[in-house]
Write a protein that holds these residues in place. Structure first.
Motif, short mmCIF file in Angstrom:
data_model
loop_
_atom_site.label_atom_id
_atom_site.label_comp_id
_atom_site.label_asym_id
_atom_site.label_seq_id
_atom_site.Cartn_x
_atom_site.Cartn_y
_atom_site.Cartn_z
N LEU A 18 2.80 5.57 7.74
CA LEU A 18 3.26 4.59 7.02
C LEU A 18 2.77 5.01 5.67
CD1 LEU A 18 2.68 1.45 9.06
CD2 LEU A 18 4.68 2.13 8.54
N VAL A 19 1.63 5.44 5.50
CA VAL A 19 1.23 5.72 4.02
C VAL A 19 2.14 6.87 3.48
CG1 VAL A 19 -0.53 6.74 2.47
CG2 VAL A 19 -1.21 4.96 4.40
N THR A 63 8.60 -4.71 -7.35
CA THR A 63 7.54 -5.53 -6.77
C THR A 63 6.84 -5.20 -5.41
OG1 THR A 63 8.40 -7.51 -8.27
CG2 THR A 63 6.87 -8.33 -6.33
N GLN A 64 8.04 -5.04 -4.59
CA GLN A 64 7.65 -4.54 -3.01
C GLN A 64 6.91 -3.24 -3.23
OE1 GLN A 64 11.22 -4.94 -0.98
NE2 GLN A 64 11.00 -6.93 -0.44
N THR A 65 7.30 -2.31 -3.92
CA THR A 65 7.01 -1.13 -4.04
C THR A 65 5.45 -1.12 -4.46
OG1 THR A 65 8.99 0.05 -4.13
CG2 THR A 65 7.22 1.31 -4.96
N ARG A 71 -1.75 -2.08 -1.95
CA ARG A 71 -2.46 -2.50 -0.61
C ARG A 71 -2.82 -1.08 -0.12
NH1 ARG A 71 -0.70 -2.99 5.06
NH2 ARG A 71 -2.29 -4.42 6.03
N ASP A 72 -2.22 0.10 -0.06
CA ASP A 72 -3.02 1.21 0.31
C ASP A 72 -3.86 1.97 -0.56
OD1 ASP A 72 -0.73 1.25 2.34
OD2 ASP A 72 0.73 2.59 1.28
N ARG A 77 -3.63 -3.30 -9.95
CA ARG A 77 -3.06 -4.25 -10.72
C ARG A 77 -3.86 -4.80 -11.50
NH1 ARG A 77 -1.70 -9.95 -10.13
NH2 ARG A 77 0.60 -10.46 -10.65
N ASP A 78 -3.78 -4.97 -12.91
CA ASP A 78 -4.64 -5.70 -13.84
C ASP A 78 -3.91 -6.79 -14.38
OD1 ASP A 78 -6.77 -6.29 -15.48
OD2 ASP A 78 -6.52 -4.80 -16.85
#
Length: 134
Positions: A18-19, A63-65, A71-72, A77-78
């Protein structure tokens, strides 16, 4: 019996796959390579990624990417508490490692494209000869 596994089932069975899918996805590759150069705001990154391949990435897909890569542990994200809101995206150390590998593969692809195209032509010509013979 279901043909495909749910996301959680697939993650439990083969997490590294998945990664790899996340890192090598169409937009994942371009996001990682762009973020190697510097951090970006969302709209800047969208323009930079869209300019790379001639196609534009939708806001939803970007956004999804970014969420998946965050998450990985590859993207940071700041979100700054200002008005209007400001969010910057950058690579983590892990993300920088992955991005370097992806960029090396992208360079290899670029440098070998003439050989790939020659192989494609040879394949297509041989296939045409076989189809005419049958």
């Amino acid at each position: 019996m279901p043909v495909s596994k749910s996301g959680a089932d697939a993650e439990a069975l083969c997490p590294h796959r998945l990664v790899l899918e996340h890192v090598t996805s169409r937009w994942g590759v371009l996001v990682l390579i762009e973020l190697l150069e510097r951090s970006y705001r969302f709209s800047e990154l969208r323009r930079a990624v869209g300019g790379s391949g001639g196609r534009t990435v939708s806001e939803k897909m970007l956004t999804q990417t970014l969420q998946t890569l965050e998450r990985d542990g590859l993207v940071h994200r700041d979100a700054k508490p200002v008005i209007p809101p400001r969010v910057d995206y950058s690579l983590t150390d892990l993300g920088r490692e992955a991005a370097e590998q992806v960029r090396a593969l992208a360079r290899w692809t670029h440098d070998r494209m003439d050989r790939v195209e020659a192989a494609r032509r040879a394949y297509d010509e041989a296939r045409d000869v076989r189809s005419r013979a049958s």
